[in-house]
Motif scaffolding. Structure first.
Motif, mmCIF file in Angstrom:
data_model
loop_
_atom_site.group_PDB
_atom_site.id
_atom_site.type_symbol
_atom_site.label_atom_id
_atom_site.label_comp_id
_atom_site.label_asym_id
_atom_site.label_seq_id
_atom_site.Cartn_x
_atom_site.Cartn_y
_atom_site.Cartn_z
ATOM 1 N N LEU A 1 0.822 -1.215 0.000
ATOM 2 C CA LEU A 1 0.000 0.000 0.000
ATOM 3 C C LEU A 1 0.854 1.262 0.000
ATOM 4 N N GLU A 2 2.026 1.210 0.632
ATOM 5 C CA GLU A 2 2.908 2.385 0.644
ATOM 6 C C GLU A 2 3.288 2.797 -0.772
ATOM 7 N N GLY A 3 3.430 1.827 -1.662
ATOM 8 C CA GLY A 3 3.775 2.128 -3.040
ATOM 9 C C GLY A 3 2.615 2.670 -3.856
ATOM 10 N N LEU A 4 1.417 2.656 -3.262
ATOM 11 C CA LEU A 4 0.227 3.103 -3.992
ATOM 12 C C LEU A 4 -0.323 4.437 -3.475
ATOM 13 N N ILE A 5 0.409 5.084 -2.575
ATOM 14 C CA ILE A 5 -0.058 6.361 -2.039
ATOM 15 C C ILE A 5 -0.255 7.341 -3.192
ATOM 16 N N GLY A 6 -1.405 7.999 -3.192
ATOM 17 C CA GLY A 6 -1.737 8.951 -4.243
ATOM 18 C C GLY A 6 -2.498 8.331 -5.402
ATOM 19 N N GLU A 7 -2.639 7.012 -5.401
ATOM 20 C CA GLU A 7 -3.349 6.320 -6.487
ATOM 21 C C GLU A 7 -4.859 6.326 -6.232
ATOM 22 N N ARG A 8 -5.617 6.356 -7.318
ATOM 23 C CA ARG A 8 -7.074 6.301 -7.247
ATOM 24 C C ARG A 8 -7.491 4.843 -7.044
ATOM 25 N N VAL A 9 -8.404 4.619 -6.098
ATOM 26 C CA VAL A 9 -8.843 3.267 -5.761
ATOM 27 C C VAL A 9 -10.363 3.206 -5.638
ATOM 28 N N LEU A 10 -10.878 2.001 -5.801
ATOM 29 C CA LEU A 10 -12.262 1.694 -5.458
ATOM 30 C C LEU A 10 -12.196 0.913 -4.155
ATOM 31 N N LEU A 11 -12.874 1.414 -3.142
ATOM 32 C CA LEU A 11 -12.878 0.791 -1.825
ATOM 33 C C LEU A 11 -14.189 0.055 -1.653
ATOM 34 N N ARG A 12 -14.111 -1.222 -1.331
ATOM 35 C CA ARG A 12 -15.311 -2.015 -1.049
ATOM 36 C C ARG A 12 -15.167 -2.517 0.380
ATOM 37 N N ALA A 13 -16.070 -2.068 1.247
ATOM 38 C CA ALA A 13 -15.968 -2.424 2.662
ATOM 39 C C ALA A 13 -17.283 -2.991 3.169
ATOM 40 N N ASN A 14 -17.168 -3.904 4.118
ATOM 41 C CA ASN A 14 -18.326 -4.479 4.770
ATOM 42 C C ASN A 14 -18.893 -3.427 5.717
ATOM 43 N N GLY A 15 -20.124 -2.986 5.460
ATOM 44 C CA GLY A 15 -20.760 -1.970 6.293
ATOM 45 C C GLY A 15 -21.614 -2.550 7.400
ATOM 46 N N GLY A 16 -21.599 -3.845 7.570
ATOM 47 C CA GLY A 16 -22.399 -4.484 8.613
ATOM 48 C C GLY A 16 -23.830 -4.710 8.160
ATOM 49 N N ARG A 17 -24.510 -5.628 8.789
ATOM 50 C CA ARG A 17 -25.905 -5.953 8.473
ATOM 51 C C ARG A 17 -26.132 -6.181 6.982
ATOM 52 N N ARG A 18 -25.268 -6.977 6.401
ATOM 53 C CA ARG A 18 -25.354 -7.358 4.988
ATOM 54 C C ARG A 18 -25.266 -6.160 4.037
ATOM 55 N N LYS A 19 -24.629 -5.100 4.490
ATOM 56 C CA LYS A 19 -24.440 -3.919 3.666
ATOM 57 C C LYS A 19 -22.993 -3.846 3.206
ATOM 58 N N THR A 20 -22.786 -3.575 1.942
ATOM 59 C CA THR A 20 -21.447 -3.374 1.413
ATOM 60 C C THR A 20 -21.360 -1.947 0.893
ATOM 61 N N VAL A 21 -20.312 -1.250 1.320
ATOM 62 C CA VAL A 21 -20.104 0.128 0.899
ATOM 63 C C VAL A 21 -19.062 0.140 -0.212
ATOM 64 N N GLU A 22 -19.367 0.796 -1.304
ATOM 65 C CA GLU A 22 -18.417 0.946 -2.413
ATOM 66 C C GLU A 22 -18.251 2.418 -2.703
ATOM 67 N N ARG A 23 -17.010 2.908 -2.593
ATOM 68 C CA ARG A 23 -16.737 4.322 -2.867
ATOM 69 C C ARG A 23 -15.391 4.451 -3.566
#
Length: 92
Positions: free
Chosen positions: A13-35
């Protein structure tokens, strides 16, 4: 072994600082957050992603490297064409 895997994730991850990413995280209660956002900084135990503003305000989130290891959080690199490729955890 797990400590070494966490170190590999941090190094990757240190080598990717400043890079654009899609973050997919478990938001709990069967919810997935994508940003979309930019990998902003890495720290000894966590990394920070500056999310794209949904309503004109910026938001930052932080996750531990263990979240990536356990796949609670997935990071995908975005190229300029809008395609994504998953950040791969180095196999030991």
């Amino acid at each position: 072994m797990a400590k070494n895997a966490l170190h590999e994730i941090k190094k990757g991850l240190e080598g990717l600082i400043g890079e654009r990413v899609l973050l997919r995280a478990n938001g709990g209660r069967r919810k997935t957050v994508e940003r979309f956002g930019v990998l902003e900084e890495t720290y000894p135990s966590v990394f920070v992603v500056k999310l794209d503003p949904p309503d004109g305000s910026f938001e930052r989130v932080s996750y531990s490297y263990a979240d990536v290891l356990t796949e609670t959080v997935e990071l995908m690199l975005c190229d300029e064409g809008g395609d994504t490729s998953k950040f791969a955890v180095a196999e030991q």
